[in-house]
Design an enzyme around this catalytic site. Structure first.
Site, PDB file in Angstrom:
ATOM      1  N   GLY A 161      11.958  19.728  52.589  1.00  0.00           N
ATOM      2  CA  GLY A 161      12.146  19.817  54.045  1.00  0.00           C
ATOM      3  C   GLY A 161      11.845  18.535  54.398  1.00  0.00           C
ATOM      4  CB  ILE A 163       6.607  18.032  55.115  1.00  0.00           C
ATOM      5  CG1 ILE A 163       6.066  18.329  56.491  1.00  0.00           C
ATOM      6  CG2 ILE A 163       5.170  17.506  54.097  1.00  0.00           C
ATOM      7  CD1 ILE A 163       4.971  19.652  56.486  1.00  0.00           C
ATOM      8  N   PRO A 186      20.595  23.283  47.193  1.00  0.00           N
ATOM      9  CG  PRO A 186      22.276  22.564  45.963  1.00  0.00           C
ATOM     10  CD  PRO A 186      21.833  24.058  46.624  1.00  0.00           C
ATOM     11  NE  ARG A 244      -0.134  28.344  55.844  1.00  0.00           N
ATOM     12  CZ  ARG A 244      -0.038  27.343  56.632  1.00  0.00           C
ATOM     13  NH1 ARG A 244      -0.304  26.148  56.221  1.00  0.00           N
ATOM     14  NH2 ARG A 244       0.022  27.241  58.007  1.00  0.00           N
ATOM     15  CD  GLU A 273      -7.019  27.425  53.492  1.00  0.00           C
ATOM     16  OE1 GLU A 273      -6.740  27.518  54.874  1.00  0.00           O
ATOM     17  OE2 GLU A 273      -5.874  26.937  52.878  1.00  0.00           O
ATOM     18  CG  HIS A 292      -5.645  24.233  55.932  1.00  0.00           C
ATOM     19  ND1 HIS A 292      -5.168  25.382  55.671  1.00  0.00           N
ATOM     20  CD2 HIS A 292      -4.504  23.551  55.957  1.00  0.00           C
ATOM     21  CE1 HIS A 292      -3.919  25.486  56.091  1.00  0.00           C
ATOM     22  NE2 HIS A 292      -3.287  24.303  56.441  1.00  0.00           N
ATOM     23  CB  ILE A 293      -8.047  17.892  56.639  1.00  0.00           C
ATOM     24  CG1 ILE A 293      -8.005  17.169  55.180  1.00  0.00           C
ATOM     25  CG2 ILE A 293      -9.495  18.604  56.755  1.00  0.00           C
ATOM     26  CD1 ILE A 293      -9.031  16.146  54.967  1.00  0.00           C
TER      27      ILE A 293
HETATM   28  O1  LIG Z   1       0.736  25.229  59.347  1.00  0.00           O
HETATM   29  C1  LIG Z   1       0.292  24.192  59.702  1.00  0.00           C
HETATM   30  O2  LIG Z   1       0.384  23.867  60.970  1.00  0.00           O
HETATM   31  C2  LIG Z   1      -0.858  23.537  58.962  1.00  0.00           C
HETATM   32  O3  LIG Z   1      -1.202  24.176  57.666  1.00  0.00           O
HETATM   33  C3  LIG Z   1      -2.088  23.165  59.584  1.00  0.00           C
HETATM   34  O4  LIG Z   1      -1.691  22.214  60.626  1.00  0.00           O
END
Ligand SMILES: O=C(O)[C@H](O)CO
Length: 327
Positions: A161, A163, A186, A244, A273, A292-293
């Site tokens: 995606g 990211i 795809p 996740r 977490e 988780h930063i």
């Molecule tokens: O889902 C989200 O936004 C991230 O894991 C935290 O910013």
């Protein structure tokens, strides 16, 4: 009679979002005024009673119990996150509650952190600083703390995606030889941006020198990274997860790392977490764990909070949101 909509905000979100809500003249806002401690469930269930809108973060489970407690006034939910596995989408849909979320604004920050984590893991930075600080640094040694380099490597992305593309764009200047990806189908448009080849899940595992997990957590992806995947990976490969924790079977990952089935793992997300400090993964030198930063830059967190606030206000006005989830 006041025409202000009643809104509850489950966390002290960054200032930009709170300012937008306060200055909107549209809402009467109650807030769990802490960032350090999440709102206790009982308090949350009490506070949401009768609200028109709700702003939440990923620590709040928005499920049947909570929606029942809120009651029929609730029309808009706005989460300050791109992830939505904490939301019962089916239940929200059934009740006609509109849902805002915050994609895009965090892409740069998450991609940047993913690259940092990948390099920290593959070049063993955490181990190295520890050795330097604690007297492990003897003479210069020929193979001491050797890691794996990106040059000429194959980088795999699970779930391509925005990211995943942003990660690949940042890694390309490190002379990566090839990008490959696996997904439910795809994604030619996104793949063409980074010249990535679509491969099967097994091929992704087999060919990747670095494997970045970028897929959302859904019932289909739950623990998709398990012993099957790890057993197909090379013993020189690095596994990176900034999506996740639930997409990984952590027992299988521990096994793969402890036995040298894979070379290392960098995790920004875990289950649960926070991960308890006595968790076996913390005992491994080849596992780098962050709390988780990935989206934690000042710019991004403020942008997320502003988007969450604007999504909520637009939803309450019955207008299209900047970013709305359509379950
Ligand atoms: O889902 C989200 O936004 C991230 O894991 C935290 O910013």
């Amino acid at each position: 009679m006041s025409t202000l909509k009643r809104v509850y905000v489950t966390r002290q979100i960054p200032p930009e979002g709170l300012r937008i809500l306060r200055e909107s003249g549209q809402v009467q806002m109650d807030l769990w005024d802490s960032d350090d401690v999440p709102v206790p469930r009982e308090e949350l269930l009490r506070q949401v009673r009768g609200v028109d809108g709700l702003v939440c973060v990923l620590t709040e489970k928005i499920d049947t119990e909570l929606l029942d407690a809120a009651g029929p006034n609730l029309k808009v939910l706005s989460t300050m996150s791109v992830g939505f596995d904490h939301l019962s989408l089916e239940e929200l849909k059934k009740r006609g509650i509109r849902v805002g979320y915050t994609p895009d604004v965090l892409t740069d920050s998450v991609a940047e952190l993913t690259v940092a984590l990948l390099l920290a893991t593959s070049r063993r930075l955490i181990e190295a600083t520890h050795e330097a600080k604690t007297g492990g640094w003897g003479t210069w040694r020929t193979l001491w703390l050797c890691g794996h380099e990106l040059a000429n490597s194959t980088v795999g992305i699970l779930g391509l995606g925005r990211i995943g593309v942003a990660i690949a764009e940042r890694l390309a200047p490190f002379k990566v030889k090839k990008f490959i990806y696996a997904d439910v189908a795809p994604r030619p448009e996104l793949a063409s941006v980074i010249g990535a080849e679509y491969v099967s899940f097994d091929e992704l595992a087999e060919r990747s020198d670095f494997l970045a997990i970028c897929c959302a957590l859904t019932p289909e992806t739950k623990e998709i990274c398990n012993k099957h995947l790890f057993s197909k990976m090379k013993n020189t490969s690095i596994f990176i997860n900034t999506s996740r924790g639930g997409v990984v079977n952590q027992e299988d990952l521990y096994e793969a790392l402890a036995t040298g089935q894979i070379a290392g793992a960098g995790l920004d997300v875990t289950v649960p977490e926070p991960l308890p400090t006595d968790h076996p993964l913390f005992t491994l030198k080849n596992c780098v764990i962050l709390p988780h930063i990935a989206s934690a830059s000042h710019t991004t967190r403020n942008a997320m909070s502003a988007m969450a606030a604007n999504n909520l206000l637009q939803g309450l006005r019955g207008e299209p949101m900047i970013k709305e989830l359509h379950p």
